[in-house]
Design a protein around this motif. Structure first.
Motif, PDB file in Angstrom:
ATOM      1  N   GLY A  92      23.610  -1.294  23.986  1.00 22.91           N
ATOM      2  CA  GLY A  92      22.763  -0.142  24.283  1.00 22.91           C
ATOM      3  C   GLY A  92      21.330  -0.617  24.483  1.00 22.91           C
ATOM      4  O   GLY A  92      20.698  -1.079  23.533  1.00 22.91           O
ATOM      5  N   ALA A 119      24.372  -1.092  28.869  1.00 22.83           N
ATOM      6  CA  ALA A 119      24.370   0.320  29.244  1.00 22.83           C
ATOM      7  C   ALA A 119      23.009   0.939  28.940  1.00 22.83           C
ATOM      8  O   ALA A 119      22.451   0.749  27.860  1.00 22.83           O
ATOM      9  CB  ALA A 119      25.465   1.070  28.496  1.00 22.83           C
ATOM     10  N   VAL A 121      20.859   4.688  29.167  1.00 17.65           N
ATOM     11  CA  VAL A 121      20.987   6.134  29.300  1.00 17.65           C
ATOM     12  C   VAL A 121      19.699   6.707  29.880  1.00 17.65           C
ATOM     13  O   VAL A 121      18.626   6.522  29.317  1.00 17.65           O
ATOM     14  CB  VAL A 121      21.291   6.788  27.940  1.00 17.65           C
ATOM     15  CG1 VAL A 121      21.419   8.307  28.104  1.00 17.65           C
ATOM     16  CG2 VAL A 121      22.560   6.205  27.338  1.00 17.65           C
ATOM     17  N   LEU A 165      26.562   6.620  24.688  1.00 20.22           N
ATOM     18  CA  LEU A 165      26.913   5.208  24.545  1.00 20.22           C
ATOM     19  C   LEU A 165      28.267   5.044  23.859  1.00 20.22           C
ATOM     20  O   LEU A 165      29.077   4.198  24.262  1.00 20.22           O
ATOM     21  CB  LEU A 165      25.831   4.479  23.749  1.00 20.22           C
ATOM     22  CG  LEU A 165      24.485   4.303  24.453  1.00 20.22           C
ATOM     23  CD1 LEU A 165      23.450   3.736  23.487  1.00 20.22           C
ATOM     24  CD2 LEU A 165      24.619   3.398  25.676  1.00 20.22           C
ATOM     25  N   HIS A 168      30.973   5.868  26.318  1.00 26.54           N
ATOM     26  CA  HIS A 168      31.125   4.809  27.320  1.00 26.54           C
ATOM     27  C   HIS A 168      31.794   3.580  26.716  1.00 26.54           C
ATOM     28  O   HIS A 168      32.619   2.931  27.369  1.00 26.54           O
ATOM     29  CB  HIS A 168      29.763   4.432  27.891  1.00 26.54           C
ATOM     30  CG  HIS A 168      29.844   3.585  29.123  1.00 26.54           C
ATOM     31  ND1 HIS A 168      30.456   4.006  30.279  1.00 26.54           N
ATOM     32  CD2 HIS A 168      29.403   2.316  29.376  1.00 26.54           C
ATOM     33  CE1 HIS A 168      30.387   3.045  31.199  1.00 26.54           C
ATOM     34  NE2 HIS A 168      29.764   2.012  30.667  1.00 26.54           N
ATOM     35  N   MET A 177      29.715  -2.515  19.624  1.00 28.22           N
ATOM     36  CA  MET A 177      28.514  -2.032  20.277  1.00 28.22           C
ATOM     37  C   MET A 177      27.299  -2.640  19.589  1.00 28.22           C
ATOM     38  O   MET A 177      27.220  -2.663  18.360  1.00 28.22           O
ATOM     39  CB  MET A 177      28.441  -0.508  20.239  1.00 28.22           C
ATOM     40  CG  MET A 177      27.235   0.063  20.982  1.00 28.22           C
ATOM     41  SD  MET A 177      27.456   1.801  21.516  1.00 28.22           S
ATOM     42  CE  MET A 177      27.670   2.605  19.936  1.00 28.22           C
ATOM     43  N   MET A 179      23.140  -2.484  19.299  1.00 28.82           N
ATOM     44  CA  MET A 179      21.998  -1.636  19.612  1.00 28.82           C
ATOM     45  C   MET A 179      20.915  -1.760  18.547  1.00 28.82           C
ATOM     46  O   MET A 179      21.158  -2.249  17.443  1.00 28.82           O
ATOM     47  CB  MET A 179      22.437  -0.175  19.766  1.00 28.82           C
ATOM     48  CG  MET A 179      23.047   0.441  18.530  1.00 28.82           C
ATOM     49  SD  MET A 179      23.813   2.057  18.873  1.00 28.82           S
ATOM     50  CE  MET A 179      22.442   2.973  19.533  1.00 28.82           C
TER      51      MET A 179
END
Length: 211
Positions: A92, A119, A121, A165, A168, A177, A179
């Protein structure tokens, strides 16, 4: 607790790991500091589902390890299997310091993964004078470190960034993930939105977080 710690130690030694297992009885008010002291001498703190679901113990432990130690934390929700060698990782990214630190702390994991999806947003246009696509800078950085990177630009459609996120990550079957952890203590609200309660929302995969 003594029986459980002995069982854990036995399991770890069976894996030929150099290890020790600590148990501690402490006042609830000092729990965050106890966790912080442990995290300072570790590369990564792993927080499991039982602790996450404990509204008394969970918050001070995560706050102490993540916000007060400067070290990364791997959040593993209950019933979720985690690995430090994931095949597919979602990052993220929003060009903030916290996200950059998370990427740096997870660099060895990202470089070894088969696929890394960066990714973003509702990304804002970059003002670097080069006309580069959003996410191109972090993608180039990761590529230089051997990662195999793709960039996905996502629309929030009124949903929180964390929700988008997470969805996705599920859509691409990510194993982890990565972030940044924002704010000082309102982690749940800042990542997943919603009312202030101790929960990691709809998280269904391990979260690698750094502050």
């Amino acid at each position: 607790m003594e029986r459980r710690s002995a069982d854990i130690l036995k399991r770890l030694k069976a894996m030929s790991l150099s290890c020790d297992v600590d148990t501690d009885y402490c006042d609830p008010a000092s729990l965050g500091e106890v966790a912080r002291q442990r995290a300072l001498c570790a590369d990564l703190t792993i927080v499991g589902g039982d602790l996450l679901n404990d509204e008394t113990l969970g918050p001070p432990v995560v706050n102490g390890c993540l916000f007060d130690s400067g070290k990364p934390v791997l959040i593993v929700p209950k019933g979720v299997k985690a690995t430090l060698s994931p095949r597919r990782v979602l990052v993220g990214w929003d060009s903030r310091v916290e996200a950059s630190r998370a990427v740096r702390e997870a660099l060895s994991i990202l470089s070894a993964a088969r696929e890394v999806c960066v990714a973003m947003v509702d990304p804002k246009a970059q003002n670097n004078g080069k006309g580069a696509q959003s996410g191109a800078d972090i993608a180039a950085y990761l590529t230089r470190h051997g990662a195999r990177v793709s960039v996905d630009l996502l629309k929030s459609a009124g949903k929180s960034a964390g929700t988008v996120l997470t969805q996705h990550a599920n859509d691409i079957c990510a194993d982890m993930m990565v972030m940044g952890a924002y704010g000082s203590r309102g982690l749940r609200e800042r990542i997943f939105g919603g009312p202030p309660s101790w929960s990691f929302g709809k998280t269904t995969l391990p979260l690698f977080l750094a502050r």
